[in-house]
Write a protein that holds these residues in place. Structure first.
Motif, PDB file in Angstrom:
ATOM      1  N   LEU A 169     -13.616  -4.381  -9.653  1.00 11.62           N
ATOM      2  CA  LEU A 169     -12.390  -3.769  -9.997  1.00 11.62           C
ATOM      3  C   LEU A 169     -11.749  -4.407 -11.248  1.00 11.62           C
ATOM      4  O   LEU A 169     -11.474  -4.194 -12.134  1.00 11.62           O
ATOM      5  CB  LEU A 169     -11.616  -3.454  -8.818  1.00 11.62           C
ATOM      6  N   LYS A 170     -12.004  -5.971 -11.042  1.00 10.96           N
ATOM      7  CA  LYS A 170     -11.172  -6.660 -12.062  1.00 10.96           C
ATOM      8  C   LYS A 170     -12.040  -6.406 -13.471  1.00 10.96           C
ATOM      9  O   LYS A 170     -11.139  -6.249 -14.615  1.00 10.96           O
ATOM     10  CB  LYS A 170     -11.247  -8.098 -11.468  1.00 10.96           C
ATOM     11  N   LYS A 171     -13.322  -6.379 -13.385  1.00  8.71           N
ATOM     12  CA  LYS A 171     -13.948  -6.276 -14.471  1.00  8.71           C
ATOM     13  C   LYS A 171     -14.159  -4.768 -15.270  1.00  8.71           C
ATOM     14  O   LYS A 171     -13.917  -4.659 -16.328  1.00  8.71           O
ATOM     15  CB  LYS A 171     -15.665  -6.733 -14.329  1.00  8.71           C
ATOM     16  N   SER A 172     -14.090  -3.951 -14.072  1.00  6.92           N
ATOM     17  CA  SER A 172     -14.065  -2.672 -14.628  1.00  6.92           C
ATOM     18  C   SER A 172     -12.504  -2.162 -15.422  1.00  6.92           C
ATOM     19  O   SER A 172     -12.782  -1.197 -16.330  1.00  6.92           O
ATOM     20  CB  SER A 172     -14.092  -1.511 -13.372  1.00  6.92           C
ATOM     21  N   TYR A 173     -11.475  -2.717 -14.598  1.00 11.28           N
ATOM     22  CA  TYR A 173     -10.239  -2.245 -15.395  1.00 11.28           C
ATOM     23  C   TYR A 173      -9.384  -3.427 -16.064  1.00 11.28           C
ATOM     24  O   TYR A 173      -8.772  -3.214 -16.238  1.00 11.28           O
ATOM     25  CB  TYR A 173      -9.408  -1.699 -14.084  1.00 11.28           C
ATOM     26  N   ASN A 174     -10.101  -4.494 -15.956  1.00 13.22           N
ATOM     27  CA  ASN A 174      -9.585  -5.498 -16.822  1.00 13.22           C
ATOM     28  C   ASN A 174      -8.171  -5.765 -16.189  1.00 13.22           C
ATOM     29  O   ASN A 174      -7.198  -6.026 -16.752  1.00 13.22           O
ATOM     30  CB  ASN A 174      -9.428  -5.252 -18.310  1.00 13.22           C
ATOM     31  N   ILE A 175      -8.112  -5.888 -14.901  1.00 20.49           N
ATOM     32  CA  ILE A 175      -6.948  -6.244 -14.142  1.00 20.49           C
ATOM     33  C   ILE A 175      -6.564  -7.663 -14.188  1.00 20.49           C
ATOM     34  O   ILE A 175      -7.310  -8.473 -13.965  1.00 20.49           O
ATOM     35  CB  ILE A 175      -7.027  -5.945 -12.622  1.00 20.49           C
ATOM     36  N   PRO A 176      -5.274  -8.109 -14.620  1.00 20.45           N
ATOM     37  CA  PRO A 176      -4.864  -9.452 -14.759  1.00 20.45           C
ATOM     38  C   PRO A 176      -4.716 -10.190 -13.362  1.00 20.45           C
ATOM     39  O   PRO A 176      -4.612  -9.682 -12.403  1.00 20.45           O
ATOM     40  CB  PRO A 176      -3.577  -9.411 -15.150  1.00 20.45           C
ATOM     41  N   THR A 177      -5.286 -11.631 -13.568  1.00 22.51           N
ATOM     42  CA  THR A 177      -5.516 -12.355 -12.278  1.00 22.51           C
ATOM     43  C   THR A 177      -4.200 -12.215 -11.391  1.00 22.51           C
ATOM     44  O   THR A 177      -4.341 -12.173 -10.047  1.00 22.51           O
ATOM     45  CB  THR A 177      -5.725 -13.720 -12.503  1.00 22.51           C
ATOM     46  N   ALA A 178      -3.096 -12.247 -11.937  1.00 18.37           N
ATOM     47  CA  ALA A 178      -1.794 -12.459 -11.076  1.00 18.37           C
ATOM     48  C   ALA A 178      -1.651 -10.793 -10.289  1.00 18.37           C
ATOM     49  O   ALA A 178      -0.634 -10.891  -9.513  1.00 18.37           O
ATOM     50  CB  ALA A 178      -0.557 -12.664 -11.868  1.00 18.37           C
ATOM     51  N   ASN A 179      -2.267  -9.807 -10.667  1.00 19.74           N
ATOM     52  CA  ASN A 179      -2.057  -8.606 -10.231  1.00 19.74           C
ATOM     53  C   ASN A 179      -2.756  -8.131  -9.054  1.00 19.74           C
ATOM     54  O   ASN A 179      -2.934  -7.032  -8.662  1.00 19.74           O
ATOM     55  CB  ASN A 179      -2.291  -7.482 -11.284  1.00 19.74           C
ATOM     56  N   PHE A 180      -3.225  -9.001  -8.107  1.00 22.65           N
ATOM     57  CA  PHE A 180      -3.819  -8.914  -6.748  1.00 22.65           C
ATOM     58  C   PHE A 180      -2.727  -9.305  -5.939  1.00 22.65           C
ATOM     59  O   PHE A 180      -2.706 -10.656  -5.678  1.00 22.65           O
ATOM     60  CB  PHE A 180      -5.280  -9.663  -6.635  1.00 22.65           C
ATOM     61  N   ILE A 181      -2.226  -8.567  -5.162  1.00 16.86           N
ATOM     62  CA  ILE A 181      -1.042  -8.902  -4.333  1.00 16.86           C
ATOM     63  C   ILE A 181      -1.288  -7.846  -3.052  1.00 16.86           C
ATOM     64  O   ILE A 181      -2.153  -7.163  -2.727  1.00 16.86           O
ATOM     65  CB  ILE A 181       0.273  -8.583  -4.985  1.00 16.86           C
ATOM     66  N   GLY A 182      -0.311  -8.313  -2.142  1.00 15.11           N
ATOM     67  CA  GLY A 182      -0.177  -7.626  -0.844  1.00 15.11           C
ATOM     68  C   GLY A 182       0.685  -6.550  -0.504  1.00 15.11           C
ATOM     69  O   GLY A 182       1.740  -6.404  -1.308  1.00 15.11           O
ATOM     70  N   HIS A 183       0.693  -5.661   0.300  1.00 16.33           N
ATOM     71  CA  HIS A 183       1.564  -4.625   0.642  1.00 16.33           C
ATOM     72  C   HIS A 183       2.796  -5.288   0.944  1.00 16.33           C
ATOM     73  O   HIS A 183       3.942  -4.654   0.472  1.00 16.33           O
ATOM     74  CB  HIS A 183       1.255  -3.897   1.759  1.00 16.33           C
ATOM     75  N   ALA A 184       2.863  -6.337   1.769  1.00 17.31           N
ATOM     76  CA  ALA A 184       4.184  -7.073   2.345  1.00 17.31           C
ATOM     77  C   ALA A 184       4.867  -7.503   0.883  1.00 17.31           C
ATOM     78  O   ALA A 184       6.003  -7.653   0.834  1.00 17.31           O
ATOM     79  CB  ALA A 184       3.926  -7.978   3.188  1.00 17.31           C
ATOM     80  N   ASP A 185       4.236  -7.836  -0.097  1.00 12.96           N
ATOM     81  CA  ASP A 185       4.782  -8.395  -1.383  1.00 12.96           C
ATOM     82  C   ASP A 185       5.755  -7.502  -1.972  1.00 12.96           C
ATOM     83  O   ASP A 185       6.653  -7.612  -2.455  1.00 12.96           O
ATOM     84  CB  ASP A 185       3.723  -8.810  -2.157  1.00 12.96           C
ATOM     85  N   ILE A 186       5.003  -6.257  -2.049  1.00 16.39           N
ATOM     86  CA  ILE A 186       5.716  -4.949  -2.815  1.00 16.39           C
ATOM     87  C   ILE A 186       6.823  -4.451  -2.000  1.00 16.39           C
ATOM     88  O   ILE A 186       7.439  -3.469  -2.476  1.00 16.39           O
ATOM     89  CB  ILE A 186       4.855  -4.176  -3.452  1.00 16.39           C
ATOM     90  N   ALA A 187       6.763  -4.690  -0.692  1.00 14.34           N
ATOM     91  CA  ALA A 187       7.645  -3.884   0.289  1.00 14.34           C
ATOM     92  C   ALA A 187       7.938  -4.671   1.458  1.00 14.34           C
ATOM     93  O   ALA A 187       7.719  -4.689   2.402  1.00 14.34           O
ATOM     94  CB  ALA A 187       6.939  -2.539   0.776  1.00 14.34           C
ATOM     95  N   PRO A 188       8.889  -5.958   0.902  1.00 13.33           N
ATOM     96  CA  PRO A 188       9.200  -6.877   2.097  1.00 13.33           C
ATOM     97  C   PRO A 188      10.079  -6.406   2.909  1.00 13.33           C
ATOM     98  O   PRO A 188      10.003  -7.074   4.090  1.00 13.33           O
ATOM     99  CB  PRO A 188       9.869  -7.982   0.917  1.00 13.33           C
ATOM    100  N   ARG A 189      10.778  -5.544   2.793  1.00  6.38           N
ATOM    101  CA  ARG A 189      11.607  -5.165   3.968  1.00  6.38           C
ATOM    102  C   ARG A 189      10.873  -4.154   5.003  1.00  6.38           C
ATOM    103  O   ARG A 189      11.243  -3.854   6.001  1.00  6.38           O
ATOM    104  CB  ARG A 189      12.968  -4.352   3.405  1.00  6.38           C
ATOM    105  N   ARG A 190       9.812  -3.347   4.364  1.00  2.27           N
ATOM    106  CA  ARG A 190       9.097  -2.567   5.546  1.00  2.27           C
ATOM    107  C   ARG A 190       7.841  -3.019   5.969  1.00  2.27           C
ATOM    108  O   ARG A 190       7.472  -2.635   7.116  1.00  2.27           O
ATOM    109  CB  ARG A 190       9.063  -1.366   4.583  1.00  2.27           C
TER     110      ARG A 190
END
Ligand SMILES: [Zn+2]
Length: 278
Positions: A169-190
Motif C-alpha cells: 500500500l505504501k509503495k502503490s499510493y506513496n503514503i507518508p510514513t506518519a499516516n499509518f494510524i489506528g482507529h482509536a487515534d482518530i476516534a478517541p472518544r468512541r
C-alpha cells in the motif's frame, strides 16, 4: 473471480454514471489503477439537466466538462481490530446492508489476507472521526481489520501478512510514513482499537507510522510545550483532552486507561511531536 468481476462492474458503474452527467464525448476509454479498463459510451456535448443530489451545485445544464479525472487514491491507512471472535463473524457483519460497516481488508489469525473492497473505493470503517483537520477519514484512507477480540495478543502470521500488505500500500499510493494510524487515534472518544497488544513499534521500524527514539535525552524535554498542543500537532482531536491522552498512551506507551500524563509520557510526547513537524 466473482468478487473481482463485481468490483470491476462497480467501478464501471461509478465512472460511467459520472461520465454521463459531466463529460464531453472525447472520453472513450479510461485507465483506472493498473488493472481495469473501462469503456464509456459516447456522451452528448451538452449533458441533460441534472438533479444529481450528490453534486455540490445543482446547475440546470452542464455547459462544459473535462476528461481529466480518476478515482481518488488513499493517503492514510487505518488499522482496526475486529472485536469479534472469528473472520467468518466479521465477513457476515460486513455482508449485511443494515450494519453499514466495511473495510478494504480483513486479515485472519493464520495470516490470510481477504481483500473485500477495491482500494480506490470508499469503505465505511472510520465512522465519525478526526485527525488533524481531516474529518472524513473514509474518503482518504484504506481500512484494515485484524481478526482479534481486543483482549489477546496479535498472531505472528497475521502481523507478518500485515507488514507485507502495508509495504504494498505504501509503495502503490506513496503514503507518508506518519499516516499509518489506528482507529482509536482518530476516534478517541468512541474507539479503543487496535488494543495495547498491537505492535506499533514493529511497524514503525519498517516505516509504517512514527515511533519515539529508544533513548530520550532529558535535553529533548521542553517543559514549556503544552501537552495538548503537542497532541494536537500530532493529529489528535483534543476537544476531549482525557480521551486524547488515553488514545496517545494506548498507542505510544502501550498502556491503557490513565488520563494523566506522567513524566515518561511527557518525555515521549515531547520527543514525538517534533517528528510530526516534518
Ligand atoms: Zn475499528
Amino acid at each position: 473471480m466473482i468478487k473481482r468481476v463485481f468490483i470491476i462492474a462497480l467501478i464501471i458503474s461509478v465512472v460511467a454514471a459520472c461520465s454521463r452527467k459531466y463529460y464531453p464525448p472525447v472520453i472513450e476509454k479510461h485507465f483506472i489503477h493498473d488493472t481495469v479498463f473501462v469503456n464509456v459510451p459516447p456522451i452528448p456535448i451538452v449533458p441533460p439537466a441534472t438533479t444529481n443530489p450528490i453534486d455540490s451545485l445543482l446547475y440546470e445544464v452542464h455547459t462544459a466538462g473535462t476528461p481529466n479525472f480518476n478515482l481518488r487514491k488513499p493517503n492514510y491507512v487505518i488499522i482496526h481490530h475486529t472485536a469479534q471472535n472469528s473472520c467468518e463473524q466479521t465477513f457476515y457483519t460486513f455482508s449485511l446492508l443494515r450494519t453499514k460497516v466495511s473495510s478494504h481488508y480483513v486479515i485472519c489469525k493464520d495470516g490470510t489476507v481477504h481483500h473485500l473492497l477495491n482500494d480506490w473505493l470508499r469503505a465505511w470503517h472510520a465512522g465519525i472521526s478526526k485527525w488533524g483537520n481531516i474529518t472524513d477519514i473514509n474518503s482518504c484512507s484504506v481500512g484494515i481489520e485484524l481478526d482479534n477480540n481486543g483482549k489477546e495478543p496479535f498472531a505472528d502470521p497475521q502481523i507478518n501478512s500485515l507488514l507485507v500488505l502495508l509495504d504494498s500500500l505504501k509503495k502503490s499510493y506513496n503514503i507518508p510514513t506518519a499516516n499509518f494510524i489506528g482507529h482509536a487515534d482518530i476516534a478517541p472518544r468512541r474507539k479503543d482499537d487496535p488494543s495495547i497488544f498491537f505492535p506499533w513499534k514493529q511497524l514503525a521500524v519498517k516505516g509504517f507510522g512514527l515511533w519515539q527514539d529508544s533513548v530520550i535525552a532529558d535535553k529533548n524535554v521542553d517543559s514549556s510545550i503544552n501537552p495538548m498542543f503537542a497532541l494536537r500537532l500530532i493529529g489528535y482531536d483534543t476537544r476531549d483532552s482525557s480521551a486524547a491522552i488515553i488514545a496517545f498512551k494506548r498507542h505510544f506507551m502501550q498502556k491503557e486507561g490513565s488520563k494523566v500524563l506522567d513524566e515518561a509520557d511527557k518525555r515521549t510526547l515531547n520527543n514525538l511531536y517534533r517528528k510530526y513537524l516534518y
